[in-house]
Design a protein around this motif. Structure first.
Motif, PDB file in Angstrom:
ATOM      1  N   SER A  39       0.824  -1.213   0.000  1.00  0.00           N
ATOM      2  CA  SER A  39       0.000   0.000   0.000  1.00  0.00           C
ATOM      3  C   SER A  39       0.856   1.260   0.000  1.00  0.00           C
ATOM      4  O   SER A  39       0.377   2.343  -0.358  1.00  0.00           O
ATOM      5  N   TYR A  40       2.137   1.130   0.403  1.00  0.00           N
ATOM      6  CA  TYR A  40       3.037   2.290   0.417  1.00  0.00           C
ATOM      7  C   TYR A  40       3.675   2.544  -0.950  1.00  0.00           C
ATOM      8  O   TYR A  40       4.247   3.618  -1.175  1.00  0.00           O
ATOM      9  N   ASP A  41       3.636   1.578  -1.844  1.00  0.00           N
ATOM     10  CA  ASP A  41       4.376   1.678  -3.098  1.00  0.00           C
ATOM     11  C   ASP A  41       3.956   2.890  -3.933  1.00  0.00           C
ATOM     12  O   ASP A  41       4.790   3.550  -4.548  1.00  0.00           O
ATOM     13  N   LYS A  42       2.669   3.163  -3.983  1.00  0.00           N
ATOM     14  CA  LYS A  42       2.183   4.247  -4.846  1.00  0.00           C
ATOM     15  C   LYS A  42       2.728   5.607  -4.425  1.00  0.00           C
ATOM     16  O   LYS A  42       2.787   6.535  -5.247  1.00  0.00           O
ATOM     17  N   ASP A  43       3.158   5.746  -3.174  1.00  0.00           N
ATOM     18  CA  ASP A  43       3.698   7.022  -2.693  1.00  0.00           C
ATOM     19  C   ASP A  43       5.212   7.015  -2.529  1.00  0.00           C
ATOM     20  O   ASP A  43       5.837   8.084  -2.588  1.00  0.00           O
ATOM     21  N   MET A  44       5.820   5.822  -2.358  1.00  0.00           N
ATOM     22  CA  MET A  44       7.229   5.773  -2.003  1.00  0.00           C
ATOM     23  C   MET A  44       8.134   5.118  -3.041  1.00  0.00           C
ATOM     24  O   MET A  44       9.316   5.436  -3.121  1.00  0.00           O
ATOM     25  N   ASN A  61      11.497   5.450 -11.585  1.00  0.00           N
ATOM     26  CA  ASN A  61      12.374   4.729 -12.510  1.00  0.00           C
ATOM     27  C   ASN A  61      12.280   3.227 -12.225  1.00  0.00           C
ATOM     28  O   ASN A  61      12.640   2.778 -11.131  1.00  0.00           O
ATOM     29  N   PRO A  62      11.809   2.407 -13.191  1.00  0.00           N
ATOM     30  CA  PRO A  62      11.660   0.968 -12.941  1.00  0.00           C
ATOM     31  C   PRO A  62      12.954   0.276 -12.514  1.00  0.00           C
ATOM     32  O   PRO A  62      12.919  -0.707 -11.777  1.00  0.00           O
ATOM     33  N   ALA A  63      14.111   0.802 -12.964  1.00  0.00           N
ATOM     34  CA  ALA A  63      15.392   0.180 -12.626  1.00  0.00           C
ATOM     35  C   ALA A  63      15.739   0.345 -11.150  1.00  0.00           C
ATOM     36  O   ALA A  63      16.596  -0.362 -10.635  1.00  0.00           O
ATOM     37  N   TYR A  64      15.063   1.271 -10.466  1.00  0.00           N
ATOM     38  CA  TYR A  64      15.353   1.531  -9.066  1.00  0.00           C
ATOM     39  C   TYR A  64      14.375   0.835  -8.128  1.00  0.00           C
ATOM     40  O   TYR A  64      14.421   1.031  -6.920  1.00  0.00           O
ATOM     41  N   ARG A  65      13.477   0.023  -8.680  1.00  0.00           N
ATOM     42  CA  ARG A  65      12.435  -0.618  -7.884  1.00  0.00           C
ATOM     43  C   ARG A  65      12.832  -2.033  -7.478  1.00  0.00           C
ATOM     44  O   ARG A  65      13.530  -2.724  -8.212  1.00  0.00           O
ATOM     45  N   ARG A  66      12.316  -2.490  -6.350  1.00  0.00           N
ATOM     46  CA  ARG A  66      12.534  -3.855  -5.885  1.00  0.00           C
ATOM     47  C   ARG A  66      11.634  -4.845  -6.641  1.00  0.00           C
ATOM     48  O   ARG A  66      12.052  -5.953  -6.960  1.00  0.00           O
ATOM     49  N   GLY A  69       0.498  -0.402 -15.612  1.00  0.00           N
ATOM     50  CA  GLY A  69      -0.326   0.757 -15.323  1.00  0.00           C
ATOM     51  C   GLY A  69      -0.810   0.857 -13.894  1.00  0.00           C
ATOM     52  O   GLY A  69      -1.671   1.689 -13.582  1.00  0.00           O
ATOM     53  N   THR A  70      -0.248   0.032 -12.993  1.00  0.00           N
ATOM     54  CA  THR A  70      -0.685   0.055 -11.597  1.00  0.00           C
ATOM     55  C   THR A  70       0.526  -0.016 -10.668  1.00  0.00           C
ATOM     56  O   THR A  70       1.662  -0.202 -11.108  1.00  0.00           O
ATOM     57  N   TRP A  71       0.254   0.110  -9.356  1.00  0.00           N
ATOM     58  CA  TRP A  71       1.263  -0.128  -8.336  1.00  0.00           C
ATOM     59  C   TRP A  71       0.977  -1.431  -7.606  1.00  0.00           C
ATOM     60  O   TRP A  71       1.365  -1.630  -6.459  1.00  0.00           O
ATOM     61  N   GLU A  72       0.285  -2.343  -8.282  1.00  0.00           N
ATOM     62  CA  GLU A  72      -0.025  -3.643  -7.705  1.00  0.00           C
ATOM     63  C   GLU A  72       1.095  -4.622  -8.023  1.00  0.00           C
ATOM     64  O   GLU A  72       1.378  -4.907  -9.185  1.00  0.00           O
ATOM     65  N   ARG A  73       1.743  -5.129  -6.985  1.00  0.00           N
ATOM     66  CA  ARG A  73       2.832  -6.076  -7.181  1.00  0.00           C
ATOM     67  C   ARG A  73       2.298  -7.383  -7.787  1.00  0.00           C
ATOM     68  O   ARG A  73       1.139  -7.752  -7.592  1.00  0.00           O
ATOM     69  N   CYS A  81       5.494 -10.775   3.101  1.00  0.00           N
ATOM     70  CA  CYS A  81       6.929 -10.977   2.873  1.00  0.00           C
ATOM     71  C   CYS A  81       7.280 -10.696   1.416  1.00  0.00           C
ATOM     72  O   CYS A  81       6.526 -11.029   0.494  1.00  0.00           O
ATOM     73  N   SER A  82       8.447 -10.117   1.184  1.00  0.00           N
ATOM     74  CA  SER A  82       8.857  -9.741  -0.173  1.00  0.00           C
ATOM     75  C   SER A  82       9.012 -10.947  -1.092  1.00  0.00           C
ATOM     76  O   SER A  82       8.965 -10.807  -2.321  1.00  0.00           O
ATOM     77  N   LEU A  83       9.192 -12.149  -0.508  1.00  0.00           N
ATOM     78  CA  LEU A  83       9.350 -13.340  -1.340  1.00  0.00           C
ATOM     79  C   LEU A  83       8.056 -13.722  -2.042  1.00  0.00           C
ATOM     80  O   LEU A  83       8.061 -14.567  -2.942  1.00  0.00           O
ATOM     81  N   ASN A  84       6.934 -13.098  -1.650  1.00  0.00           N
ATOM     82  CA  ASN A  84       5.656 -13.356  -2.307  1.00  0.00           C
ATOM     83  C   ASN A  84       5.556 -12.679  -3.676  1.00  0.00           C
ATOM     84  O   ASN A  84       4.631 -12.970  -4.429  1.00  0.00           O
ATOM     85  N   TYR A  85       6.498 -11.771  -3.973  1.00  0.00           N
ATOM     86  CA  TYR A  85       6.329 -10.914  -5.140  1.00  0.00           C
ATOM     87  C   TYR A  85       7.454 -11.096  -6.160  1.00  0.00           C
ATOM     88  O   TYR A  85       8.588 -11.424  -5.800  1.00  0.00           O
ATOM     89  N   LYS A  86       7.118 -10.860  -7.399  1.00  0.00           N
ATOM     90  CA  LYS A  86       8.085 -10.989  -8.482  1.00  0.00           C
ATOM     91  C   LYS A  86       9.058  -9.821  -8.447  1.00  0.00           C
ATOM     92  O   LYS A  86       8.655  -8.655  -8.482  1.00  0.00           O
ATOM     93  N   LEU A  87      10.341 -10.128  -8.359  1.00  0.00           N
ATOM     94  CA  LEU A  87      11.362  -9.088  -8.306  1.00  0.00           C
ATOM     95  C   LEU A  87      11.540  -8.430  -9.666  1.00  0.00           C
ATOM     96  O   LEU A  87      11.321  -9.042 -10.718  1.00  0.00           O
ATOM     97  N   SER A  88      11.977  -7.186  -9.640  1.00  0.00           N
ATOM     98  CA  SER A  88      12.401  -6.516 -10.862  1.00  0.00           C
ATOM     99  C   SER A  88      13.729  -7.119 -11.316  1.00  0.00           C
ATOM    100  O   SER A  88      14.350  -7.907 -10.597  1.00  0.00           O
TER     101      SER A  88
END
Length: 394
Positions: free
Chosen positions: A238-243, A247-252, A258-262, A335-342
């Motif tokens: 929920s914090y991603d859209k603000d924080m 730049n996609p290269a700087y994201r985890r 078109g969204t901030w949904e991991r 947990c971050s392991l639930n999401y696809k990394l950049s």
């Protein structure tokens, strides 16, 4: 002649090496590189890597940190030296590496230099991190003890070169004070000829993502050994859209178009088999993501130490639950392991500033190519390179 028992471990993009470790340590390390779990959820081996929290106090109020603005339920406590020694005495035949922080500022603990020294005496490497604002970081006597203790790496967290942007996240932090402290610590390290690596670390956020080059230049000017840019891992998506950086290269993480949904993905948690975190009060939790004690497997100070807890009924039940029913544990679902990394993953770059400018440039060029070239083309080039190398190796 027996071959040397050599061990390596990568942490924070830094490779650590041990030469000629004991046979029991070496055999345990071999087991834990790919640990086997039995039907009863015991693990054949003990952790070589653990996280120990010297303090869950913090002098800053970072907004989404449990030790700062977010807050947690557990009591604030400093682990004392004797408690730390008890952990090492129990695990010294197996441990190789300790991260000395979890939720809190480790340099608030007056015993930290002696803790590090005790670990180093048992050939255990250590890394600590500081926000550079606490009083002990500016105490020459304390920092002399820390730099002479055998500490492997000290991470210096600086996220901006402008106070107003720095303070957006590092609430109550003073950038100028932090930088003056770093200058003194660098000078003290040179004077003492300390082997502790000093690494300036920025976490990429929306307010500072355009400052990477200037912070890298600042790191060189300050005279630290390394500079790293780590991608941000917000506590909740929920914090991603603000924080999260634009730049996609700087994201985890990767996001749905078109969204901030991991993008969620299935995974099997291996942390529960290899590592653990010990809170300042001695409670053992599966990893650093568990910032409260609501899922503790036991307490190292009251339940016989980590070697007894590691395959205890409570830890076996916890493994079973996380491996088979992790969605029933709310904290595990974030947990971050639930999401696809950049493509970038955890680190955009970790630059060794002690190398020549040419070597630094080659590293940055390679990293740029890795993150910007078409993945299939890059894979083809690497395979071709490896084939050519194998021909000349004959």
């Amino acid at each position: 002649m027996q071959a040397a028992r050599r061990v390596t471990y990568l942490n924070n993009d830094i490779l650590y090496t041990w030469e000629n470790v004991s046979e029991i340590r070496y055999q345990n390390w071999l087991k834990m590189t790919s640990p086997e779990i039995r039907e009863d959820f015991t693990v054949d081996g003990f952790p070589v890597f653990i996280q120990i929290e010297p303090s869950n106090h913090c002098n800053l109020k970072c907004p989404i940190c449990p030790a700062g603005g977010l807050g947690f339920k557990r009591i604030k406590k400093y682990m004392n030296l004797e408690e730390f020694k008890a952990i090492i005495a129990d695990m010294r035949d197996y441990l190789l590496f300790i991260v000395l922080w979890d939720w809190g500022e480790p340099l608030l603990n007056p015993d930290l230099p002696d803790m590090v020294r005790y670990a180093a005496e048992h050939d255990i490497k250590t890394v600590a991190s500081t926000n550079c604002n606490c009083n002990f970081f500016h105490d020459e006597s304390y920092m002399e003890r820390l730099l002479k203790s055998g500490l492997s790496t000290l991470i210096l967290a600086v996220d901006s070169i402008h106070q107003e942007r720095y303070a957006i996240y590092r609430k109550k932090g003073d950038l100028n004070r932090a930088l003056e402290g770093i200058k003194k610590v660098v000078s003290l390290k040179k004077k003492l000829r300390s082997e502790t690596l000093l690494m300036l670390r920025m976490v990429a956020m929306r307010q500072n993502e355009h400052e990477m080059r200037r912070l890298r230049r600042l790191a060189r000017e300050l005279g630290v050994d390394r500079f790293s840019m780590k991608t941000m891992n917000p506590w909740s998506e929920s914090y991603d859209k603000d924080m999260a950086p634009m730049n996609p290269a700087y994201r985890r993480f990767q996001y749905k178009k078109g969204t901030w949904e991991r993008i969620r993905m299935p995974f099997d948690c291996n942390y529960i088999l290899q590592k653990c975190t010990i809170h300042s009060n001695g409670d053992v939790v599966p990893c650093c993501w568990h910032y409260d004690n609501d899922i503790s497997a036991g307490n190292v100070f009251t339940d016989g130490g980590l070697t007894k807890i590691w395959n205890s009924p409570s830890y076996r039940n916890l493994r079973k639950r996380i491996l088979l029913e992790k969605d029933s544990i709310p904290i595990c679902t974030t947990c971050s392991l639930n999401y696809k990394l950049s493509r970038t993953g955890w680190f955009l770059q970790t630059l060794d500033l002690t190398q020549s400018r040419k070597d630094q440039y080659i590293y940055l060029l390679k990293r740029y190519i890795e993150l910007n070239m078409n993945p299939d083309l890059l894979t083809g080039i690497i395979r071709t390179r490896d084939k050519i190398k194998s021909l000349f190796a004959l």
